[in-house]
Enzyme design. Structure first.
Site, PDB file in Angstrom:
ATOM      1  CD  GLU A  58      -2.866   7.408   5.854  1.00  0.00           C
ATOM      2  OE1 GLU A  58      -3.853   6.822   6.324  1.00  0.00           O
ATOM      3  OE2 GLU A  58      -1.683   7.040   6.048  1.00  0.00           O
ATOM      4  CD  GLU A  73      -2.439   1.179   2.808  1.00  0.00           C
ATOM      5  OE1 GLU A  73      -2.849   0.074   3.212  1.00  0.00           O
ATOM      6  OE2 GLU A  73      -2.609   2.235   3.433  1.00  0.00           O
TER       7      GLU A  73
END
Length: 275
Positions: A161, A156
């Site tokens: 974020e 990933e």
């Protein structure tokens, strides 16, 4: 961070051509960077400027609800999506009618799964992040194919974020190597970078066969290298990945949501991919 099961199918091999081209047959949406292309100037291969009045469904799908910590509030509800003035608005809202949907919150997100994925190159996304307690906007990537097994073996890439009212973003790689083998420092798998809160920023990566370079507003902020001699699970980043852009709410990492802070939104100006 994310826990998803990915789907099978794998591209047979790489092209040795000097120009980028999609895979053939049923996998025309896979863009593989040819050998040696990384030594040349970047060439735009795919983009969306969100200039239409509706989401381009040849490129994107609204992310459905799932059981992952980040995905339990995902919805296709139109109130979490808007396109206007050349921008995409992804919203996190209080559920308007909990009799119809018992979840307290609804969130909007899109992904290019099954419609566009690429292996190596540069991606940039210009977006503005609004703040709220419990807001967790993310721009990230997952493997299109099931090359190495169930998550997290295919890896990933978290391009960005953002949590709550922070003035930083997190840029991270996750894999079996980091999550299961706990190899988070050899090499470091995560970094942070200061962003311009309340303004548009450009989030991205430059992705090569031997490293992933994270970017913020055109500047290199963190690099995750491929390590010779490490466990093979350290580098699952040798296959096509698709893109996810979502305005998440709540979860173990970000904490509880303050309903009084909602709605909150991520405003996306454009997405550009180069090889």
């Amino acid at each position: 961070m994310k826990y998803l099961l990915l789907f099978p199918a794998l591209l047979a091999g790489l092209s040795a051509c000097t120009t980028t081209r999609p895979a053939t047959g049923v996998q025309q949406h896979l863009y593989i960077q040819p050998d040696g292309r990384s030594q040349q100037s970047w060439k735009l291969i795919w983009e969306d400027n969100f200039n239409g009045s509706t989401l381009d469904t040849s490129k994107w799908t609204r992310i459905p609800r799932n059981n992952a910590d980040w995905g339990k509030h995902m919805t296709s509800d139109d109130r979490c999506y808007d396109l206007k003035d050349g921008k995409l608005y992804l919203r996190g809202i209080n559920t308007p009618d909990t009799a119809k949907d018992p979840r307290p919150f609804l969130t909007g997100g899109i992904y290019s799964k099954g419609k566009f994925a690429f292996q190596y190159g540069k991606i940039e996304i210009r977006a503005k992040l609004e703040c709220a307690q419990g807001a967790w906007p993310a721009i990230w990537m997952l493997a299109e194919n099931n090359k190495y097994g169930a998550y997290p073996r295919n890896g990933e890439i978290d391009i960005m974020e953002h949590l709550n009212y922070d003035s930083i973003i997190y840029q991270t790689t996750h894999s079996y190597y980091t999550l299961d083998l706990k190899q988070t420092t050899k090499p470091p798998h995560s970094g942070t970078a200061a962003l311009r809160n309340g303004e548009f920023n450009v989030f991205g990566i430059s992705w090569y066969p031997d490293k992933i370079v994270f970017l913020l507003n055109g500047k290199e902020t963190f690099t995750y290298p491929r390590v010779e001699g490490a466990d093979p699970s350290q580098w699952p980043y040798d296959q096509p990945f698709y893109l996810l852009i979502d305005q998440q709410l709540g979860g173990n990492w970000v904490g509880k949501v303050n309903p009084e802070d909602l709605p909150v939104q991520m405003i996306v100006d454009w997405v550009k991919v180069y090889q």
